[in-house]
Motif scaffolding. Structure first.
Motif, PDB file in Angstrom:
ATOM      1  N   LYS A 121       2.784 -28.220 -14.762  1.00 40.81           N
ATOM      2  CA  LYS A 121       1.330 -28.945 -14.467  1.00 40.81           C
ATOM      3  C   LYS A 121       0.758 -27.423 -15.257  1.00 40.81           C
ATOM      4  N   GLU A 122       0.197 -27.089 -14.735  1.00 41.47           N
ATOM      5  CA  GLU A 122      -0.348 -25.984 -14.634  1.00 41.47           C
ATOM      6  C   GLU A 122      -0.666 -25.513 -15.597  1.00 41.47           C
ATOM      7  N   ASP A 123       0.424 -25.687 -16.696  1.00 41.29           N
ATOM      8  CA  ASP A 123       0.539 -25.235 -17.425  1.00 41.29           C
ATOM      9  C   ASP A 123       0.073 -26.338 -19.081  1.00 41.29           C
ATOM     10  N   LEU A 124       0.710 -27.520 -18.396  1.00 41.60           N
ATOM     11  CA  LEU A 124      -0.464 -28.322 -19.006  1.00 41.60           C
ATOM     12  C   LEU A 124      -1.664 -28.784 -19.272  1.00 41.60           C
ATOM     13  N   GLY A 125      -2.352 -28.232 -17.881  1.00 36.49           N
ATOM     14  CA  GLY A 125      -3.491 -27.978 -17.630  1.00 36.49           C
ATOM     15  C   GLY A 125      -4.199 -26.894 -18.386  1.00 36.49           C
ATOM     16  N   LYS A 126      -4.070 -25.667 -18.928  1.00 34.99           N
ATOM     17  CA  LYS A 126      -4.659 -25.233 -19.620  1.00 34.99           C
ATOM     18  C   LYS A 126      -4.455 -25.733 -20.480  1.00 34.99           C
ATOM     19  N   ILE A 127      -3.262 -26.391 -21.716  1.00 35.23           N
ATOM     20  CA  ILE A 127      -3.429 -26.231 -22.769  1.00 35.23           C
ATOM     21  C   ILE A 127      -4.827 -27.545 -23.381  1.00 35.23           C
ATOM     22  N   ARG A 128      -4.176 -28.194 -22.255  1.00 36.58           N
ATOM     23  CA  ARG A 128      -5.541 -29.200 -22.334  1.00 36.58           C
ATOM     24  C   ARG A 128      -6.665 -28.328 -22.271  1.00 36.58           C
ATOM     25  N   ASP A 129      -7.322 -28.140 -21.543  1.00 35.64           N
ATOM     26  CA  ASP A 129      -8.450 -27.240 -21.328  1.00 35.64           C
ATOM     27  C   ASP A 129      -9.130 -26.823 -22.741  1.00 35.64           C
ATOM     28  N   GLU A 130      -7.563 -26.018 -23.288  1.00 35.79           N
ATOM     29  CA  GLU A 130      -8.007 -25.382 -24.776  1.00 35.79           C
ATOM     30  C   GLU A 130      -7.936 -26.283 -25.771  1.00 35.79           C
ATOM     31  N   PHE A 131      -7.636 -27.585 -25.972  1.00 36.43           N
ATOM     32  CA  PHE A 131      -7.763 -28.198 -26.442  1.00 36.43           C
ATOM     33  C   PHE A 131      -9.326 -28.797 -26.225  1.00 36.43           C
ATOM     34  N   ILE A 132     -10.060 -29.272 -25.737  1.00 36.82           N
ATOM     35  CA  ILE A 132     -11.280 -29.135 -25.161  1.00 36.82           C
ATOM     36  C   ILE A 132     -12.475 -28.502 -25.317  1.00 36.82           C
ATOM     37  N   ASN A 133     -11.591 -27.153 -25.125  1.00 32.40           N
ATOM     38  CA  ASN A 133     -12.939 -26.115 -25.881  1.00 32.40           C
ATOM     39  C   ASN A 133     -12.676 -26.115 -27.074  1.00 32.40           C
ATOM     40  N   GLY A 134     -11.919 -26.580 -28.654  1.00 29.78           N
ATOM     41  CA  GLY A 134     -12.186 -26.233 -29.623  1.00 29.78           C
ATOM     42  C   GLY A 134     -12.608 -26.979 -29.411  1.00 29.78           C
ATOM     43  N   LEU A 182      -2.669 -36.797 -24.459  1.00 35.23           N
ATOM     44  CA  LEU A 182      -3.755 -36.859 -24.968  1.00 35.23           C
ATOM     45  C   LEU A 182      -5.021 -37.715 -24.135  1.00 35.23           C
ATOM     46  N   LYS A 183      -4.603 -37.802 -22.841  1.00 32.33           N
ATOM     47  CA  LYS A 183      -5.675 -38.602 -22.227  1.00 32.33           C
ATOM     48  C   LYS A 183      -6.550 -37.746 -21.486  1.00 32.33           C
ATOM     49  N   GLU A 184      -5.729 -37.057 -21.661  1.00 31.50           N
ATOM     50  CA  GLU A 184      -6.976 -36.023 -20.551  1.00 31.50           C
ATOM     51  C   GLU A 184      -7.972 -35.441 -21.029  1.00 31.50           C
ATOM     52  N   ILE A 185      -7.296 -34.990 -22.670  1.00 30.62           N
ATOM     53  CA  ILE A 185      -8.445 -34.395 -23.451  1.00 30.62           C
ATOM     54  C   ILE A 185      -8.889 -34.737 -24.359  1.00 30.62           C
ATOM     55  N   VAL A 186      -8.941 -36.076 -24.608  1.00 27.90           N
ATOM     56  CA  VAL A 186      -9.727 -37.081 -24.716  1.00 27.90           C
ATOM     57  C   VAL A 186     -10.998 -37.824 -24.186  1.00 27.90           C
ATOM     58  N   GLU A 187     -10.342 -37.828 -22.790  1.00 24.29           N
ATOM     59  CA  GLU A 187     -11.791 -37.884 -21.492  1.00 24.29           C
ATOM     60  C   GLU A 187     -12.666 -36.472 -21.820  1.00 24.29           C
ATOM     61  N   GLY A 188     -12.225 -35.422 -21.497  1.00 24.93           N
ATOM     62  CA  GLY A 188     -12.744 -33.842 -21.497  1.00 24.93           C
ATOM     63  C   GLY A 188     -13.643 -33.988 -22.647  1.00 24.93           C
ATOM     64  N   ILE A 189     -12.678 -34.556 -24.033  1.00 22.77           N
ATOM     65  CA  ILE A 189     -13.890 -34.469 -25.136  1.00 22.77           C
ATOM     66  C   ILE A 189     -14.790 -34.956 -25.083  1.00 22.77           C
ATOM     67  N   LYS A 190     -14.822 -36.605 -24.608  1.00 24.19           N
ATOM     68  CA  LYS A 190     -16.125 -37.669 -24.765  1.00 24.19           C
ATOM     69  C   LYS A 190     -17.141 -36.723 -23.455  1.00 24.19           C
ATOM     70  N   GLU A 191     -16.798 -36.001 -22.752  1.00 22.85           N
ATOM     71  CA  GLU A 191     -17.940 -35.575 -21.568  1.00 22.85           C
ATOM     72  C   GLU A 191     -18.939 -34.900 -22.637  1.00 22.85           C
ATOM     73  N   PHE A 192     -18.858 -34.465 -23.561  1.00 24.57           N
ATOM     74  CA  PHE A 192     -19.892 -34.440 -24.466  1.00 24.57           C
ATOM     75  C   PHE A 192     -20.109 -33.970 -25.664  1.00 24.57           C
ATOM     76  N   SER A 193     -18.716 -34.947 -26.335  1.00 26.64           N
ATOM     77  CA  SER A 193     -19.359 -35.794 -27.943  1.00 26.64           C
ATOM     78  C   SER A 193     -20.258 -37.294 -27.574  1.00 26.64           C
ATOM     79  N   ASP A 194     -20.448 -37.798 -29.196  1.00 20.29           N
ATOM     80  CA  ASP A 194     -21.489 -38.336 -28.834  1.00 20.29           C
ATOM     81  C   ASP A 194     -21.034 -39.878 -29.885  1.00 20.29           C
ATOM     82  N   ASP A 195     -21.867 -40.296 -30.368  1.00 24.35           N
ATOM     83  CA  ASP A 195     -21.394 -41.244 -32.067  1.00 24.35           C
ATOM     84  C   ASP A 195     -21.953 -40.349 -32.871  1.00 24.35           C
ATOM     85  N   ASN A 196     -21.848 -39.666 -33.509  1.00 24.89           N
ATOM     86  CA  ASN A 196     -22.258 -38.872 -34.250  1.00 24.89           C
ATOM     87  C   ASN A 196     -20.950 -37.604 -34.346  1.00 24.89           C
TER      88      ASN A 196
END
Length: 344
Positions: A121-134, A182-196
């Motif tokens: 789970k720790e591995d997946l958490g790091k991967i999640r954060d890397e997608f969000i950072n990208g 994927l759900k966790e990644i999307v939720e993380g991205i939506k914290e800073f994404s917008d309608d553009n």
């Protein structure tokens, strides 16, 4: 009735037409520290000025640990400059630009691939954060969105497939479990994404069309805003295609999924010409049409297609030289020969 050269709007992003340059690795070119070399950047700049509706980059690694073929990444601010340069050229010509984000080291049919079922789970958490950072880096660079690579048997495809994902924790089990990362990644991205800024996903097919539709609907539910349907796990499959749809199984899968989701769908795979793509749109089988080899064979595919919508530049060589080195593409070599008076 939609037209391939007609506009479309997704969220607050206007697309001048429905033509997509699909993500494709540019073989034979290298990168240093994950940053595209000038010749690779030039590959995109040449095509960015030809009025494509949407250009999607080759798969970029979200992790500095390993590189994907082609060697380019998107994991630090050092990547912003080249992404922004491509984006600027795209925007000056009315083209939208997405980066495709991928995690390296996983491929279902590769004997050297890592096993997703052994990740903690720790591995997946790091991967999640890397997608969000990208995705955050892409937002800083001013891109119009990102596409997560969940097809072609790679990491996110393996996580989503019941064939490869045998996990017994919250990241496995049913469809929702297999898409929980994927759900966790999307939720993380939506914290800073917008309608553009659009969050797109390249989905790989499953072992049945019914599972494709179920998966696509679940992907929409987790917050994905565009869906690009391609091949996945298994690597090949045969479908009973409608007689009036003269396209392959990948295109057919995308067209069937389009009927069951409320987000725009990109169809792809051997569509070849603008006229063939337009036929799909006229029949409401997709919302965008992506082309791969036509843009590899001819950087001016759009320009030539505006004069002849049946223009098909790919020579369909028995062995595609592009996968060895893009400079060896026979179509490109013939074009250069003609431009140089018969001398390359």
């Amino acid at each position: 009735m939609a037209d391939i050269m007609g506009p479309i709007k997704v969220k607050n992003v206007d697309f001048k037409n429905r033509v997509v340059m699909a993500p494709m690795v540019v073989f034979g070119l290298t990168s240093e520290n994950g940053v595209m070399e000038p010749k690779l950047v030039d590959h995109y700049l040449k095509r960015a000025g030809t009025c494509i509706g949407l250009m999607i980059s080759q798969a970029l690694s979200v992790s500095p640990k390993e590189m994907i073929s082609g060697g380019a990444g998107v994991y630090s601010d050092s990547h912003i400059e080249y992404l922004s340069k491509i984006k600027e050229e795209c925007h000056q010509n009315g083209t939208r630009f997405f980066a495709q984000l991928a995690y390296p080291g996983f491929s279902y049919y590769d004997s050297n691939s890592k096993d997703i079922n052994e990740l903690t789970k720790e591995d997946l958490g790091k991967i999640r954060d890397e997608f969000i950072n990208g995705a955050k880096i892409c937002k800083k660079a001013g891109l119009d969105g990102i596409e997560m690579h969940g097809a072609h048997t790679f990491f996110l495809n393996m996580m989503a497939s019941q064939v490869s994902n045998k996990r017994e924790d919250e990241y496995g089990g049913d469809t929702n479990g297999r898409l929980f990362l994927l759900k966790e990644i999307v939720e993380g991205i939506k914290e800073f994404s917008d309608d553009n800024f659009i969050i797109s996903y390249r989905m790989g097919w499953n072992e049945s069309l019914g599972m494709d539709i179920k998966t696509a609907k679940a992907i929409e539910d987790v917050g994905i805003e565009m869906l690009h349907v391609s091949s996945g796990i298994p690597g090949d499959r045969k479908l009973d295609i409608l007689e009036d749809l003269h396209y392959n199984e990948v295109v057919y899968t995308g067209c069937q999924i389009k009927k069951h989701v409320n987000i725009p769908v990109i169809a792809v795979n051997d569509i070849r010409t603008i006229n063939r793509g337009n036929y799909l749109l006229e029949n409401d089988w997709c919302d965008f049409v992506a082309y791969g080899r036509p843009f590899l064979a001819d950087e001016d595919f759009m320009t030539h297609s505006s004069m002849d919508p049946d223009y098909d530049p790919c020579l369909r060589c028995k062995t595609c030289k592009w996968f060895e080195n893009g400079d060896k593409c026979l179509k490109q070599m013939k074009t250069k020969k003609g431009q140089n008076g018969g001398i390359i």
